[in-house]
Motif scaffolding. Sequence first.
Motif, short mmCIF file in Angstrom:
data_model
loop_
_atom_site.label_atom_id
_atom_site.label_comp_id
_atom_site.label_asym_id
_atom_site.label_seq_id
_atom_site.Cartn_x
_atom_site.Cartn_y
_atom_site.Cartn_z
N THR A 70 0.85 -1.19 0.00
CA THR A 70 0.00 0.00 0.00
C THR A 70 0.88 1.24 0.00
O THR A 70 2.08 1.18 0.28
N ALA A 71 0.27 2.36 -0.30
CA ALA A 71 1.01 3.62 -0.32
C ALA A 71 0.07 4.77 0.01
O ALA A 71 -1.16 4.66 -0.13
N CYS A 88 -8.29 7.15 -3.20
CA CYS A 88 -8.47 5.97 -2.36
C CYS A 88 -8.89 4.75 -3.18
O CYS A 88 -9.79 4.81 -4.02
N GLY A 89 -8.20 3.64 -2.91
CA GLY A 89 -8.51 2.40 -3.59
C GLY A 89 -7.87 2.23 -4.95
O GLY A 89 -7.88 1.14 -5.51
N GLN A 90 -7.30 3.32 -5.49
CA GLN A 90 -6.66 3.25 -6.80
C GLN A 90 -5.39 2.40 -6.70
O GLN A 90 -4.68 2.43 -5.70
N CYS A 91 -5.10 1.66 -7.78
CA CYS A 91 -3.90 0.84 -7.81
C CYS A 91 -2.94 1.34 -8.89
O CYS A 91 -3.37 1.75 -9.97
N PHE A 92 -1.65 1.29 -8.57
CA PHE A 92 -0.62 1.77 -9.48
C PHE A 92 0.55 0.81 -9.50
O PHE A 92 0.93 0.25 -8.46
N ASN A 93 1.12 0.65 -10.68
CA ASN A 93 2.37 -0.07 -10.81
C ASN A 93 3.50 0.95 -10.73
O ASN A 93 3.58 1.86 -11.56
N PRO A 108 19.95 1.52 -10.63
CA PRO A 108 20.07 0.09 -10.35
C PRO A 108 20.21 -0.74 -11.62
O PRO A 108 19.68 -0.37 -12.68
N ASN A 109 20.91 -1.84 -11.50
CA ASN A 109 21.08 -2.75 -12.64
C ASN A 109 19.83 -3.58 -12.91
O ASN A 109 19.62 -4.05 -14.03
N VAL A 110 19.02 -3.77 -11.87
CA VAL A 110 17.82 -4.58 -11.98
C VAL A 110 16.60 -3.69 -11.82
O VAL A 110 16.53 -2.87 -10.90
N THR A 111 15.64 -3.81 -12.73
CA THR A 111 14.41 -3.02 -12.64
C THR A 111 13.45 -3.66 -11.64
O THR A 111 13.14 -4.84 -11.75
N LYS A 112 13.01 -2.86 -10.69
CA LYS A 112 12.10 -3.37 -9.67
C LYS A 112 10.80 -2.57 -9.67
O LYS A 112 10.81 -1.33 -9.74
N SER A 113 9.70 -3.30 -9.60
CA SER A 113 8.38 -2.68 -9.60
C SER A 113 7.52 -3.29 -8.51
O SER A 113 7.78 -4.41 -8.05
N VAL A 114 6.49 -2.56 -8.12
CA VAL A 114 5.52 -3.07 -7.16
C VAL A 114 4.16 -2.45 -7.46
O VAL A 114 4.08 -1.27 -7.83
N VAL A 115 3.12 -3.24 -7.38
CA VAL A 115 1.75 -2.73 -7.54
C VAL A 115 1.20 -2.42 -6.16
O VAL A 115 1.14 -3.31 -5.29
N VAL A 116 0.81 -1.17 -5.96
CA VAL A 116 0.31 -0.74 -4.66
C VAL A 116 -1.13 -0.30 -4.77
O VAL A 116 -1.62 0.06 -5.85
N LYS A 117 -1.79 -0.32 -3.65
CA LYS A 117 -3.15 0.24 -3.52
C LYS A 117 -3.03 1.47 -2.63
O LYS A 117 -2.42 1.42 -1.55
N SER A 183 -5.47 -1.93 -13.07
CA SER A 183 -6.58 -2.56 -12.38
C SER A 183 -6.08 -3.19 -11.09
O SER A 183 -4.96 -3.72 -11.04
N CYS A 184 -6.89 -3.12 -10.05
CA CYS A 184 -6.48 -3.71 -8.78
C CYS A 184 -6.49 -5.25 -8.82
O CYS A 184 -6.08 -5.88 -7.84
N THR A 185 -6.92 -5.82 -9.94
CA THR A 185 -6.79 -7.27 -10.08
C THR A 185 -5.32 -7.66 -10.14
O THR A 185 -4.97 -8.83 -9.97
N ASN A 186 -4.44 -6.66 -10.37
CA ASN A 186 -2.99 -6.90 -10.39
C ASN A 186 -2.37 -6.76 -9.00
O ASN A 186 -1.18 -7.04 -8.84
N TRP A 187 -3.16 -6.30 -8.05
CA TRP A 187 -2.65 -6.08 -6.69
C TRP A 187 -2.60 -7.40 -5.94
O TRP A 187 -3.50 -8.24 -6.06
#
Length: 261
Positions: A70-71, A88-93, A108-117, A183-187
Amino acid sequence: MLPWSNSSATPLSRLLSFIVTLFSFLPHISWASEWIDYSPGGYATMTHYSLPENFIAACGCTSTSTNYPTAAMNQMAYGSSTSYGPACGQCFNLTLLNSFLSNPPFYPNVTKSVVVKVTDLCPLSLSGWCNATTHGPNAGGHYLNFDLAWPSSSIPNDFFPSDEPLYGHTDFGVWNISYQSVSCTNWEGWNHVAALGSVANLGYSACCPDDPAASTNDTCPSYSDNNGIPPDTQTSGFVISPSNSLLPIITLAVSLLSHML
């Protein structure tokens, strides 16, 4: 001569003239909220803060949501000065690009991502990373800041890359990132019913849609606008939201005029 000093005018006409004059001295009143209108994808800064697990944050999302990424979002993009807002409730990569404060910048040498709500509000301040307004970006040049709840049991401890031998520390604090509304289906919490929705016993002060991206009708309103609380931009003078009543100003006008009659 002041417009209400004409002794031949009727009390009503003098009152109306006074009100017109009063408004002429209020050039900085804004009749619309100054929330940041951001695109579905772009660039932002990312910070992190400590959010205890099972904590009910500003949106009123279920406490179980804290078991997943979350964020908080900066106030003027979040869309409210308190409680829930349109974010509120929105999801982002969110994808890490480079550290902002390090010298030299760290890529960074490695790309890092996270999907947050988005479950929380990062309050507006005069400085810092959540201080962007429609009048200007934050210190990173961006109008959005995502304040990631971290450390978190749902995010690896090494999520933020580092180079301790070169920089002497492992936490850069602020990152430039790219963001994309998804979409929050990715969360990660999507398949866990207890992590979705709002806390029921908070009533009207909670608004946490499951997946706002799936429907434009499933978006929280601005708590501030609905309750007559103006956004505090701290940079543009006094702001009156559309729902605010003019009664206090008119009452003041009547009171002052009564002493002139």
